[in-house]
Every structure is written in C-alpha cells, then in structure tokens.
Motif scaffolding. Structure first.
Motif, PDB file in Angstrom:
ATOM      1  N   UNK A   1       0.796  -1.443  -0.048  1.00  0.00           N
ATOM      2  CA  UNK A   1       0.016   0.185  -0.044  1.00  0.00           C
ATOM      3  C   UNK A   1       0.819   1.310  -0.012  1.00  0.00           C
ATOM      4  N   UNK A   2       2.315   1.176   0.306  1.00  0.00           N
ATOM      5  CA  UNK A   2       3.025   2.252   0.573  1.00  0.00           C
ATOM      6  C   UNK A   2       3.404   2.922   1.715  1.00  0.00           C
ATOM      7  N   UNK A   3       2.768   2.235   2.917  1.00  0.00           N
ATOM      8  CA  UNK A   3       3.120   3.056   4.214  1.00  0.00           C
ATOM      9  C   UNK A   3       4.707   3.012   4.271  1.00  0.00           C
ATOM     10  N   UNK A   4       5.246   4.012   5.226  1.00  0.00           N
ATOM     11  CA  UNK A   4       6.529   4.004   5.321  1.00  0.00           C
ATOM     12  C   UNK A   4       6.932   3.215   6.621  1.00  0.00           C
ATOM     13  N   UNK A   5       5.845   2.977   7.478  1.00  0.00           N
ATOM     14  CA  UNK A   5       5.970   2.188   8.516  1.00  0.00           C
ATOM     15  C   UNK A   5       4.870   1.795   9.216  1.00  0.00           C
ATOM     16  N   UNK A   6       4.771   0.772  10.293  1.00  0.00           N
ATOM     17  CA  UNK A   6       3.504   0.438  10.871  1.00  0.00           C
ATOM     18  C   UNK A   6       3.802   0.233  12.391  1.00  0.00           C
ATOM     19  N   UNK A   7       2.737   0.460  13.105  1.00  0.00           N
ATOM     20  CA  UNK A   7       2.781  -0.007  14.439  1.00  0.00           C
ATOM     21  C   UNK A   7       1.984  -1.059  14.952  1.00  0.00           C
ATOM     22  N   UNK A   8       2.616  -1.886  15.609  1.00  0.00           N
ATOM     23  CA  UNK A   8       2.080  -3.346  16.152  1.00  0.00           C
ATOM     24  C   UNK A   8       1.941  -3.334  17.400  1.00  0.00           C
ATOM     25  N   UNK A   9       0.675  -3.544  18.033  1.00  0.00           N
ATOM     26  CA  UNK A   9       0.710  -3.273  19.562  1.00  0.00           C
ATOM     27  C   UNK A   9       0.439  -4.580  20.092  1.00  0.00           C
ATOM     28  N   UNK A  10       0.574  -4.591  21.439  1.00  0.00           N
ATOM     29  CA  UNK A  10       0.254  -5.858  22.169  1.00  0.00           C
ATOM     30  C   UNK A  10      -0.828  -6.034  22.806  1.00  0.00           C
TER      31      UNK A  10
ATOM     32  N   UNK B   1     -14.997 -11.927  28.668  1.00  0.00           N
ATOM     33  CA  UNK B   1     -14.970 -11.543  30.123  1.00  0.00           C
ATOM     34  C   UNK B   1     -13.307 -11.095  30.506  1.00  0.00           C
ATOM     35  N   UNK B   2     -12.843 -10.365  29.469  1.00  0.00           N
ATOM     36  CA  UNK B   2     -11.521  -9.595  29.706  1.00  0.00           C
ATOM     37  C   UNK B   2     -11.761  -8.440  29.602  1.00  0.00           C
ATOM     38  N   UNK B   3     -10.755  -7.538  30.342  1.00  0.00           N
ATOM     39  CA  UNK B   3     -10.847  -6.217  30.303  1.00  0.00           C
ATOM     40  C   UNK B   3     -10.150  -5.728  28.680  1.00  0.00           C
ATOM     41  N   UNK B   4     -10.748  -4.411  28.497  1.00  0.00           N
ATOM     42  CA  UNK B   4     -10.286  -3.946  26.939  1.00  0.00           C
ATOM     43  C   UNK B   4      -8.933  -3.554  26.941  1.00  0.00           C
ATOM     44  N   UNK B   5      -8.223  -3.285  28.045  1.00  0.00           N
ATOM     45  CA  UNK B   5      -6.983  -2.953  28.369  1.00  0.00           C
ATOM     46  C   UNK B   5      -6.052  -4.103  28.631  1.00  0.00           C
ATOM     47  N   UNK B   6      -6.344  -5.380  28.283  1.00  0.00           N
ATOM     48  CA  UNK B   6      -5.633  -6.558  28.772  1.00  0.00           C
ATOM     49  C   UNK B   6      -4.511  -6.562  27.647  1.00  0.00           C
ATOM     50  N   UNK B   7      -3.467  -7.243  27.746  1.00  0.00           N
ATOM     51  CA  UNK B   7      -2.138  -7.288  26.814  1.00  0.00           C
ATOM     52  C   UNK B   7      -2.017  -8.599  26.701  1.00  0.00           C
ATOM     53  N   UNK B   8      -1.337  -8.885  25.515  1.00  0.00           N
ATOM     54  CA  UNK B   8      -0.936 -10.379  25.386  1.00  0.00           C
ATOM     55  C   UNK B   8       0.272 -10.776  26.048  1.00  0.00           C
ATOM     56  N   UNK B   9       0.870 -11.950  26.009  1.00  0.00           N
ATOM     57  CA  UNK B   9       2.016 -12.134  26.902  1.00  0.00           C
ATOM     58  C   UNK B   9       3.299 -11.578  25.972  1.00  0.00           C
ATOM     59  N   UNK B  10       4.429 -11.210  26.749  1.00  0.00           N
ATOM     60  CA  UNK B  10       5.429 -10.990  26.086  1.00  0.00           C
ATOM     61  C   UNK B  10       6.031 -11.724  24.994  1.00  0.00           C
ATOM     62  N   UNK B  11       5.928 -13.175  25.154  1.00  0.00           N
ATOM     63  CA  UNK B  11       6.528 -13.854  24.255  1.00  0.00           C
ATOM     64  C   UNK B  11       5.707 -13.962  22.678  1.00  0.00           C
ATOM     65  N   UNK B  12       4.587 -13.787  23.122  1.00  0.00           N
ATOM     66  CA  UNK B  12       3.613 -13.655  21.773  1.00  0.00           C
ATOM     67  C   UNK B  12       3.979 -12.496  21.172  1.00  0.00           C
ATOM     68  N   UNK B  13       3.878 -11.278  21.834  1.00  0.00           N
ATOM     69  CA  UNK B  13       4.405 -10.123  21.383  1.00  0.00           C
ATOM     70  C   UNK B  13       5.719  -9.954  20.541  1.00  0.00           C
ATOM     71  N   UNK B  14       6.529 -10.665  20.973  1.00  0.00           N
ATOM     72  CA  UNK B  14       7.993 -11.051  20.318  1.00  0.00           C
ATOM     73  C   UNK B  14       7.694 -11.717  19.265  1.00  0.00           C
ATOM     74  N   UNK B  15       7.004 -12.851  19.342  1.00  0.00           N
ATOM     75  CA  UNK B  15       6.644 -13.784  18.007  1.00  0.00           C
ATOM     76  C   UNK B  15       6.090 -12.823  17.025  1.00  0.00           C
ATOM     77  N   UNK B  16       5.148 -12.074  17.203  1.00  0.00           N
ATOM     78  CA  UNK B  16       4.586 -11.180  16.317  1.00  0.00           C
ATOM     79  C   UNK B  16       5.386 -10.168  15.686  1.00  0.00           C
ATOM     80  N   UNK B  17       6.397  -9.572  16.490  1.00  0.00           N
ATOM     81  CA  UNK B  17       7.451  -8.726  15.843  1.00  0.00           C
ATOM     82  C   UNK B  17       8.270  -9.486  14.913  1.00  0.00           C
ATOM     83  N   UNK B  18       8.892 -10.573  15.328  1.00  0.00           N
ATOM     84  CA  UNK B  18       9.548 -11.584  14.575  1.00  0.00           C
ATOM     85  C   UNK B  18       9.066 -11.851  13.157  1.00  0.00           C
ATOM     86  N   UNK B  19       7.721 -12.170  13.198  1.00  0.00           N
ATOM     87  CA  UNK B  19       7.033 -12.400  11.946  1.00  0.00           C
ATOM     88  C   UNK B  19       6.845 -11.278  11.208  1.00  0.00           C
ATOM     89  N   UNK B  20       6.638 -10.023  11.711  1.00  0.00           N
ATOM     90  CA  UNK B  20       6.551  -8.733  10.786  1.00  0.00           C
ATOM     91  C   UNK B  20       7.915  -8.515  10.286  1.00  0.00           C
TER      92      UNK B  20
END
Length: 288
Positions: free
Chosen positions: A109-118, A126-145
């Motif tokens: 699409x031509x973007x210069x950067x993208x942010x990926x949030x955890x 049954x979860x809060x809207x501000x809950x975060x995924x685990x650090x390991x999953x966040x790292x896995x997503x970054x490595x995949x990106x």
C-alpha cells in the motif's frame, strides 16, 4: 509534481528516526488530507486505526475494521502521499501469521512504517479492554513482521500501553521488543517526564509517543533528549472534518443553530457506541 517513491519515503522516515529532533504527526485519513499535510510542511503523517474505523464504518474503535478495509484506505493515501505515513496496524489483525499478511499488504500500500501493539484485540470474552498479550507472543508477532517485510527500509514499530502496567513490566516488554529487532518503540499512556525517563533509560531504539496532547509532556526539546522522535497528538483534523460536514449540512437544511455539538460529541452521536457497549456486555461479558 514529481512523485517520491515509497522506498524513498521510508528512507526519509528512517532519517527522522535516526536524527535528534522530535516531530509531530499530521493525522491523514484520505488522499486529500495527505496532500494538504505535505504541502503544509509536515514531516510525517499517521493513519490511525480509530480514524479508519470512523471513516469506513462510522463505528467506534473496537477493532471492527478488517485488514482489507484498512489496507484499501492506506492504498488510497499511498498513491499520492509525498510524506512518510505511519499506519496504525492495531494488533496486526490476528496472530503472528496474520501479522505477516498485514505487513505484506501494508507494504504494498506504500506506508513508510507500521505500529504493532500488544493489546489483546479484539476484546476477549470476560476480559478487560486494556488487557495485553504475553511478552513472548508479542515478540513472536514482531519477529513475524520483520520476516514478512521485503523493503528493509519499512520500519516496524512495537507499541505497548505504558499506562496499564507497572514501570518494571513496561521496561521488560519494551526491552524484549527492542531485542527482537523492533525499529522503534511506541508508548501509549505515559503520564509525565519522570515516567518516560524511567522507561527510556533502558532503551536504545527511537521512541514514538502517543500523547494525545498531554500537557505534562509538552516540551519537544526534552522529549528529543530522551529519544522521542515522533509524537502523535491525536486526530483533530478528522474530527474537525466531521464538525465541518455537520455544520455545512445543517446550514444547507436551514436548521436552527441551537444545540451546537462539538466535534467529539458529534463523533459519539453518530458512531452510537452505547449499542456496542450493550452488545459487549450481553454477548461477551466484557469487563471495563
């Protein structure tokens, strides 16, 4: 007007990130706004996920927009953009494999950067809207990106919510994302400079700050000294467009000028968030 290649725009953003100054983003949401931002001299723009949800769905920011809908909007902007545009890619629209698809599509699409949030998106039962995924999953997503991108100049920015965690946990997360190869770290929910300093002291990569105009963080020189290169103040331009549309159509209908609603009140009225809150409580047992 000569066009600037997507690769060059990404290189330009890399130059900003590696510099010593702090820049404020222009909120861009369509080709016209991207051209206006560039003409006015903005160094960088951002396509917000919340803004895309408003424009495409007239819906609140509940992770309802699909990847294809978001990419369509990014592509329209990318066709004409003469400034680097950062795409708010939310959670990458799924797991690590979905993240790879997200990166491929937004790069095209031509973007210069993208942010990926955890953030744990979409909201889970049954979860809060501000809950975060685990650090390991966040790292896995970054490595995949990082694996999915073709143009190495495309910046992958790891985003986390510093306002819902103890500072030690924020440091743990951001350090892990830095170690995984994130080109920058995006922080949401930073309270003040003391809070920012504690986090920044453990990081070497550039920082992006979503401040929403927090008055406790209005000192560009100090932000720059702490490694902040990009600040997102919000998306006032799009809300102003909503307000202008409302006022123009109301005048066209020759309606009385009483009950004058603000831009944020208009957005709230026409996205009908109360319906979504009711549905979330009824069907998902969402905890606020």
């Amino acid at each position: 007007m000569s066009r600037i290649s997507h690769h060059q725009l990404r290189t330009d953003l890399r130059t900003l990130l590696s510099g010593t100054c702090c820049y404020h983003t222009a909120s861009v949401f369509d080709p016209m706004s991207a051209r206006i931002a560039s003409d006015l001299g903005f160094e960088v723009g951002i396509l917000g996920g919340s803004v895309a949800s408003l424009q495409v769905l007239a819906a609140p920011d509940f992770a309802l927009i699909s990847l294809s809908e978001f990419v369509e909007q990014a592509t329209r902007i990318g066709r004409v953009a003469q400034l680097p545009v950062i795409a708010d890619a939310d959670h990458g629209y799924g797991n690590a494999l979905n993240v790879m698809r997200c990166v491929v599509e937004l790069e095209r699409a031509g973007v210069a950067a993208l942010t990926l949030e955890d953030t744990l998106l979409p909201a889970q039962f049954g979860r809060k809207s501000t809950d975060l995924i685990g650090v390991d999953e966040g790292v896995g997503k970054l490595r995949a990106a990082l694996e999915a991108r073709v143009d190495s100049e495309l910046a992958i920015i790891a985003r986390t919510h510093a306002g819902v965690l103890a500072v030690e946990q924020v440091i743990e997360r951001t350090s892990a994302y830095q170690q995984a190869g994130a080109d920058a770290i995006c922080l949401v929910g930073v309270r003040d400079f003391d809070h920012l300093e504690q986090i920044a002291a453990h990081l070497r990569v550039p920082l992006m700050l979503v401040s929403y105009g927090n008055p406790a963080l209005r000192d560009d020189a100090r932000l720059a000294s702490l490694g902040v290169r990009i600040v997102v103040d919000g998306h006032a331009a799009y809300f102003a467009a909503i307000k202008a549309t409302y006022d123009c159509l109301r005048q066209q209908r020759q309606l009385a000028c009483g009950n004058d609603l603000s831009a944020s009140e208009l957005a709230h009225k026409y996205t009908q968030p109360e319906d979504y809150f009711v549905w979330a409580r009824e069907f998902m047992d969402v905890q606020e």
